[in-house]
Motif scaffolding. Structure first.
Motif, PDB file in Angstrom:
ATOM      1  N   PHE A  49       0.839  -1.200   0.000  1.00 32.27           N
ATOM      2  CA  PHE A  49       0.000   0.000   0.000  1.00 32.27           C
ATOM      3  C   PHE A  49       0.876   1.252   0.000  1.00 32.27           C
ATOM      4  CE2 PHE A  49      -2.686   3.295   1.748  1.00 32.27           C
ATOM      5  CZ  PHE A  49      -3.937   3.031   1.216  1.00 32.27           C
ATOM      6  N   ARG A  50       1.884   1.251   0.859  1.00 33.74           N
ATOM      7  CA  ARG A  50       2.781   2.400   0.968  1.00 33.74           C
ATOM      8  C   ARG A  50       3.527   2.634  -0.345  1.00 33.74           C
ATOM      9  NH1 ARG A  50       6.009   0.844   5.426  1.00 33.74           N
ATOM     10  NH2 ARG A  50       4.208   1.348   6.713  1.00 33.74           N
ATOM     11  N   ARG A  51       3.980   1.546  -0.974  1.00 33.01           N
ATOM     12  CA  ARG A  51       4.714   1.670  -2.228  1.00 33.01           C
ATOM     13  C   ARG A  51       3.813   2.229  -3.328  1.00 33.01           C
ATOM     14  NH1 ARG A  51       5.233  -1.024  -6.808  1.00 33.01           N
ATOM     15  NH2 ARG A  51       3.872  -2.723  -6.132  1.00 33.01           N
ATOM     16  N   LEU A  52       2.571   1.761  -3.384  1.00 31.38           N
ATOM     17  CA  LEU A  52       1.643   2.215  -4.416  1.00 31.38           C
ATOM     18  C   LEU A  52       1.292   3.695  -4.240  1.00 31.38           C
ATOM     19  CD1 LEU A  52      -0.660  -0.914  -4.460  1.00 31.38           C
ATOM     20  CD2 LEU A  52       0.647  -0.067  -6.422  1.00 31.38           C
ATOM     21  N   VAL A  53       1.101   4.127  -2.992  1.00 32.44           N
ATOM     22  CA  VAL A  53       0.833   5.542  -2.735  1.00 32.44           C
ATOM     23  C   VAL A  53       2.002   6.389  -3.212  1.00 32.44           C
ATOM     24  CG1 VAL A  53       0.516   7.293  -0.934  1.00 32.44           C
ATOM     25  CG2 VAL A  53      -0.765   5.145  -0.831  1.00 32.44           C
ATOM     26  N   ASN A  54       3.206   5.923  -2.936  1.00 33.55           N
ATOM     27  CA  ASN A  54       4.406   6.621  -3.367  1.00 33.55           C
ATOM     28  C   ASN A  54       4.436   6.777  -4.878  1.00 33.55           C
ATOM     29  OD1 ASN A  54       7.401   6.659  -4.237  1.00 33.55           O
ATOM     30  ND2 ASN A  54       7.517   7.109  -2.068  1.00 33.55           N
ATOM     31  N   GLU A  55       4.130   5.700  -5.593  1.00 31.57           N
ATOM     32  CA  GLU A  55       4.181   5.723  -7.062  1.00 31.57           C
ATOM     33  C   GLU A  55       3.093   6.616  -7.651  1.00 31.57           C
ATOM     34  OE1 GLU A  55       3.940   1.609  -8.050  1.00 31.57           O
ATOM     35  OE2 GLU A  55       6.034   1.200  -7.534  1.00 31.57           O
ATOM     36  N   ASP A  95      -4.243   4.725   8.463  1.00 31.59           N
ATOM     37  CA  ASP A  95      -4.103   3.416   9.098  1.00 31.59           C
ATOM     38  C   ASP A  95      -3.476   2.408   8.134  1.00 31.59           C
ATOM     39  OD1 ASP A  95      -5.078   4.104  11.578  1.00 31.59           O
ATOM     40  OD2 ASP A  95      -7.147   3.603  11.099  1.00 31.59           O
ATOM     41  N   ARG A  96      -3.866   2.471   6.872  1.00 30.86           N
ATOM     42  CA  ARG A  96      -3.327   1.514   5.904  1.00 30.86           C
ATOM     43  C   ARG A  96      -1.870   1.835   5.546  1.00 30.86           C
ATOM     44  NH1 ARG A  96      -7.121  -0.373   1.166  1.00 30.86           N
ATOM     45  NH2 ARG A  96      -5.595  -2.066   1.308  1.00 30.86           N
ATOM     46  N   LEU A  97      -1.516   3.114   5.560  1.00 33.12           N
ATOM     47  CA  LEU A  97      -0.122   3.495   5.281  1.00 33.12           C
ATOM     48  C   LEU A  97       0.815   3.053   6.392  1.00 33.12           C
ATOM     49  CD1 LEU A  97      -0.502   7.111   3.871  1.00 33.12           C
ATOM     50  CD2 LEU A  97       0.847   5.310   2.792  1.00 33.12           C
ATOM     51  N   PHE A  98       0.362   3.196   7.636  1.00 32.49           N
ATOM     52  CA  PHE A  98       1.246   3.007   8.768  1.00 32.49           C
ATOM     53  C   PHE A  98       0.959   1.750   9.571  1.00 32.49           C
ATOM     54  CE2 PHE A  98       0.967   7.681   8.026  1.00 32.49           C
ATOM     55  CZ  PHE A  98       2.238   7.823   7.490  1.00 32.49           C
ATOM     56  N   GLY A  99      -0.012   0.963   9.132  1.00 36.65           N
ATOM     57  CA  GLY A  99      -0.298  -0.307   9.794  1.00 36.65           C
ATOM     58  C   GLY A  99      -0.802  -0.155  11.214  1.00 36.65           C
ATOM     59  N   THR A 100      -1.628   0.865  11.440  1.00 35.72           N
ATOM     60  CA  THR A 100      -2.082   1.143  12.801  1.00 35.72           C
ATOM     61  C   THR A 100      -3.479   0.614  13.081  1.00 35.72           C
ATOM     62  OG1 THR A 100      -2.712   3.354  12.005  1.00 35.72           O
ATOM     63  CG2 THR A 100      -0.620   3.142  13.175  1.00 35.72           C
ATOM     64  N   LYS A 101      -3.987  -0.206  12.201  1.00 36.52           N
ATOM     65  CA  LYS A 101      -5.281  -0.850  12.475  1.00 36.52           C
ATOM     66  C   LYS A 101      -5.320  -2.188  11.786  1.00 36.52           C
ATOM     67  CE  LYS A 101      -8.995   1.587  12.835  1.00 36.52           C
ATOM     68  NZ  LYS A 101     -10.181   2.421  12.556  1.00 36.52           N
ATOM     69  N   ALA A 137      -1.427  11.374   7.324  1.00 33.23           N
ATOM     70  CA  ALA A 137      -1.528  10.591   6.087  1.00 33.23           C
ATOM     71  C   ALA A 137      -0.908  11.298   4.892  1.00 33.23           C
ATOM     72  CB  ALA A 137      -2.989  10.237   5.804  1.00 33.23           C
ATOM     73  N   GLY A 138      -0.826  12.629   4.939  1.00 32.76           N
ATOM     74  CA  GLY A 138      -0.239  13.348   3.826  1.00 32.76           C
ATOM     75  C   GLY A 138       1.202  12.973   3.549  1.00 32.76           C
ATOM     76  N   ASP A 139       1.897  12.456   4.581  1.00 31.25           N
ATOM     77  CA  ASP A 139       3.294  12.085   4.392  1.00 31.25           C
ATOM     78  C   ASP A 139       3.462  10.946   3.387  1.00 31.25           C
ATOM     79  OD1 ASP A 139       4.177  14.035   6.050  1.00 31.25           O
ATOM     80  OD2 ASP A 139       4.876  12.721   7.650  1.00 31.25           O
ATOM     81  N   GLY A 140       2.424  10.143   3.203  1.00 25.49           N
ATOM     82  CA  GLY A 140       2.501   9.092   2.187  1.00 25.49           C
ATOM     83  C   GLY A 140       2.652   9.661   0.791  1.00 25.49           C
ATOM     84  N   LEU A 141       1.908  10.716   0.491  1.00 22.04           N
ATOM     85  CA  LEU A 141       2.023  11.388  -0.801  1.00 22.04           C
ATOM     86  C   LEU A 141       3.289  12.228  -0.879  1.00 22.04           C
ATOM     87  CD1 LEU A 141      -1.667  12.573  -1.307  1.00 22.04           C
ATOM     88  CD2 LEU A 141      -0.472  10.888  -2.682  1.00 22.04           C
ATOM     89  N   LEU A 142       3.671  12.815   0.229  1.00 23.10           N
ATOM     90  CA  LEU A 142       4.853  13.669   0.267  1.00 23.10           C
ATOM     91  C   LEU A 142       6.094  12.933  -0.235  1.00 23.10           C
ATOM     92  CD1 LEU A 142       6.484  16.185   1.224  1.00 23.10           C
ATOM     93  CD2 LEU A 142       6.556  15.111   3.484  1.00 23.10           C
ATOM     94  N   GLU A 143       6.312  11.722   0.225  1.00 23.10           N
ATOM     95  CA  GLU A 143       7.520  10.984  -0.141  1.00 23.10           C
ATOM     96  C   GLU A 143       7.596  10.735  -1.645  1.00 23.10           C
ATOM     97  OE1 GLU A 143      10.056  10.423   1.828  1.00 23.10           O
ATOM     98  OE2 GLU A 143       8.915  11.480   3.377  1.00 23.10           O
ATOM     99  N   GLY A 144       6.485  10.380  -2.258  1.00 23.88           N
ATOM    100  CA  GLY A 144       6.481  10.149  -3.694  1.00 23.88           C
ATOM    101  C   GLY A 144       6.763  11.410  -4.482  1.00 23.88           C
ATOM    102  N   MET A 145       6.215  12.526  -4.037  1.00 26.90           N
ATOM    103  CA  MET A 145       6.452  13.781  -4.734  1.00 26.90           C
ATOM    104  C   MET A 145       7.902  14.237  -4.597  1.00 26.90           C
ATOM    105  SD  MET A 145       3.008  16.019  -4.506  1.00 26.90           S
ATOM    106  CE  MET A 145       1.488  15.367  -5.215  1.00 26.90           C
ATOM    107  N   LEU A 146       8.499  13.974  -3.434  1.00 24.08           N
ATOM    108  CA  LEU A 146       9.901  14.342  -3.253  1.00 24.08           C
ATOM    109  C   LEU A 146      10.821  13.493  -4.130  1.00 24.08           C
ATOM    110  CD1 LEU A 146      10.121  14.964   0.600  1.00 24.08           C
ATOM    111  CD2 LEU A 146      10.296  16.659  -1.233  1.00 24.08           C
TER     112      LEU A 146
END
Length: 209
Positions: A29-35, A203-209, A80-89
């Motif tokens: 999930f994290r990888r896909l958000v990044n892409e 929750d899906r990005l960081f595995g908190t649920k 949650a915005g940090d998930g998109l932030l990393e891909g944009m950087l």
């Protein structure tokens, strides 16, 4: 909607479908958000200004184009915005970064501020605000209002999914801010979640649920 751009590139749509699947594990999930974020950034930055500079190629002198003006600032709505932030950087590694901490009151669905840190010269920079979901848009509208209070004027908003209710709220609060998303979904449930959506992005990005 003139202020809305749905990035319907086949790769974006394919990756978004994988994101929606409830069985997609956290790492994937994290990888896909990044892409997807990288691909969204490609569209959002299409109108960045350019200027010509003199260079030397291995064969001859030439004039070629580089980005002009102040570097972009990407502002993440925590967490949650940090998930998109990393891909944009990954696409814009020289970008400046800001963070706005907001959480949604589960009863009123209104945003509550707890953190704000952006570059001092934010007013001179093009700004991309990122948050995976534009649901009620209360948090996004509040974040953009804070940025405008700091002098920011050239602002765009990027998300994975948007709901019609959120878009209407954004258009009412900030008609000058264009929205870029991978999908305009059907609407919101009684708890303010986007349908069909992809669940709680944080929750899906960081595995908190």
């Amino acid at each position: 909607m003139r202020h809305l751009t749905v990035v319907d590139h086949p790769l974006v749509q394919h990756k978004l479908t994988l994101l929606r699947m409830k069985q997609t594990p956290t790492a994937e999930f994290r990888r896909l958000v990044n892409e997807i974020a990288l691909l969204l950034a490609y569209e959002i930055t299409r109108d960045l200004p350019l200027e010509e500079v003199p260079i030397e190629t291995p064969l001859m002198p030439a004039r070629s184009k580089v980005l002009a003006g102040k570097k972009v600032c990407i502002v993440s709505i925590l967490r949650a915005g940090d998930g998109l932030l990393e891909g944009m950087l990954d696409l814009i590694p020289s970008a400046r970064v800001g963070h706005i901490g907001l959480y949604r009151d589960p009863v009123t669905l209104q945003p509550v501020d707890y953190y704000y840190k952006v570059p001092q010269d934010i007013a001179e920079r093009p700004v991309i605000v990122v948050d995976p979901m534009l649901a009620t848009a209360n948090s996004a509208a509040r974040a953009i209002a804070r940025l405008k209070e700091s002098g920011a004027r050239d602002i765009k908003f990027a998300c994975l999914l948007a709901a019609p209710e959120g878009l209407a709220r954004m258009k009412e609060a900030h008609p000058d801010v264009p929205v870029f998303t991978a999908s305009l979904d059907d609407g919101l449930d009684d708890h303010g979640y986007i349908l069909p959506g992809l669940g709680d992005a944080g929750d899906r990005l960081f595995g908190t649920k």
